[in-house]
Scaffold this motif. Structure first.
Motif, mmCIF file in Angstrom:
data_model
loop_
_atom_site.group_PDB
_atom_site.id
_atom_site.type_symbol
_atom_site.label_atom_id
_atom_site.label_comp_id
_atom_site.label_asym_id
_atom_site.label_seq_id
_atom_site.Cartn_x
_atom_site.Cartn_y
_atom_site.Cartn_z
ATOM 1 N N ALA A 160 9.082 6.338 -0.825
ATOM 2 C CA ALA A 160 8.939 6.888 0.529
ATOM 3 C C ALA A 160 9.152 8.401 0.533
ATOM 4 N N VAL A 161 10.144 8.868 -0.215
ATOM 5 C CA VAL A 161 10.398 10.309 -0.304
ATOM 6 C C VAL A 161 9.202 11.010 -0.950
ATOM 7 N N LYS A 162 8.655 10.398 -1.988
ATOM 8 C CA LYS A 162 7.486 10.961 -2.671
ATOM 9 C C LYS A 162 6.317 11.103 -1.707
ATOM 10 N N ASN A 163 6.231 10.190 -0.725
ATOM 11 C CA ASN A 163 5.151 10.229 0.267
ATOM 12 C C ASN A 163 5.520 11.043 1.497
ATOM 13 N N GLY A 164 6.638 11.795 1.403
ATOM 14 C CA GLY A 164 6.972 12.748 2.460
ATOM 15 C C GLY A 164 7.744 12.208 3.650
ATOM 16 N N ALA B 138 13.629 8.832 4.824
ATOM 17 C CA ALA B 138 13.998 8.259 3.524
ATOM 18 C C ALA B 138 14.846 9.242 2.726
ATOM 19 N N LEU B 139 14.538 10.533 2.858
ATOM 20 C CA LEU B 139 15.334 11.558 2.192
ATOM 21 C C LEU B 139 16.761 11.558 2.746
ATOM 22 N N TYR B 140 16.874 11.397 4.061
ATOM 23 C CA TYR B 140 18.186 11.359 4.716
ATOM 24 C C TYR B 140 18.990 10.137 4.253
ATOM 25 N N MET C 256 14.275 1.992 -5.317
ATOM 26 C CA MET C 256 12.854 1.964 -5.624
ATOM 27 C C MET C 256 12.020 2.339 -4.398
ATOM 28 N N HIS C 257 12.356 1.731 -3.261
ATOM 29 C CA HIS C 257 11.581 1.991 -2.043
ATOM 30 C C HIS C 257 11.856 3.389 -1.485
ATOM 31 N N SER D 87 0.824 -1.216 0.000
ATOM 32 C CA SER D 87 0.000 0.000 0.000
ATOM 33 C C SER D 87 0.855 1.261 0.000
ATOM 34 N N GLU D 88 2.174 1.073 0.006
ATOM 35 C CA GLU D 88 3.146 2.172 -0.008
ATOM 36 C C GLU D 88 3.054 3.034 1.244
ATOM 37 N N ASN D 89 2.941 2.347 2.384
ATOM 38 C CA ASN D 89 3.059 3.040 3.666
ATOM 39 C C ASN D 89 4.473 3.606 3.766
#
Length: 226
Positions: free
Chosen positions: A122-126, A130-132, A117-118, A92-94
């Motif tokens: 995750a970055v796209k979902n804020g 994940a950005l770090y 990919m993951h 569900s891309e939690n």
């Protein structure tokens, strides 16, 4: 005193009728807020009636469910129901589920394709963590151009007020995970040197209790990976 089965059936019908009159989207929103606070609470809500159990299976609810109460590495075997729950969160891309999968893929399984990919999702979902981690992956990529992208991205995080405040949290969360898993990625054994400047400007190799502002973005990156 025994309960009358007829009363139980009557109460169930009343509850079902009540939820039938409420828009599905509204119930889903309420359940997603419950889920974002506690995974245990959403489990209890699902057990309360058939209608809530069905709506709680919405992808939107799984995207927002909190995994704070779910260890990234279980210390004992988990049930098939728990396995299904975790897999559904990932599908569900939690954001937290995506982040955890990326960390495991990169640090323990050395699966760079799956990691990227993951992290991207995750970055796209804020997800700030994940950005770090994306910064760390870029810095250790072994490619000079990608390393420079990582230096710039990390520098931007430190300059942005909202992200700067969360930088320490991201670092501590990652360190906590790394203490629980077997780090196998051999790339991490040889940290890259980001700042190659010859002038004697300030270079702090580790973070102090009070993080200082460092104008050299490459020095910021060196601080982080050392």
């Amino acid at each position: 005193m025994t309960r009358n089965p007829k009363n139980k059936k009557r109460n169930t019908k009343v509850v079902s009728s009540m939820f039938d009159s409420i828009p599905h989207e509204l119930v889903s929103e309420v359940l997603s807020r419950v889920a974002s606070s506690s995974s245990k609470d959403i489990f209890h809500a699902k057990l309360s009636c058939k209608m809530l159990n069905e709506i709680a299976e919405d992808t939107y609810v799984y995207q927002r469910v909190s995994l704070d109460e779910v260890p990234i590495i279980p210390w004992k075997p988990i049930s098939q129901e728990q396995v299904t729950f975790l897999n559904t969160c990932l599908q569900s891309e939690n954001p937290e589920s995506l982040y955890r999968q990326a960390v495991l893929d990169y640090f323990s399984r050395t699966n760079l394709e799956s990691t990227c990919m993951h992290l991207q999702k995750a970055v796209k979902n804020g997800h700030t963590g994940a950005l770090y981690v994306t910064c760390i992956v870029l810095l250790f990529s072994g490619d000079e151009e990608l390393k420079q992208q990582g230096i710039k991205l990390l520098g931007n995080m430190k300059k942005t007020n909202g992200l700067k405040r969360r930088l320490r949290i991201c670092r501590n969360n990652l360190n906590s995970i790394l203490k629980m898993i077997w780090v196998k990625n051999r790339v991490l054994l040889e940290p890259p040197v980001c700042c190659t400047a010859q002038d004697p400007h300030h270079r702090k190799r580790r973070w102090s209790e009070v993080e200082e502002d460092v104008t050299c973005e490459a020095c910021v990156a060196d601080q982080e990976i050392n």
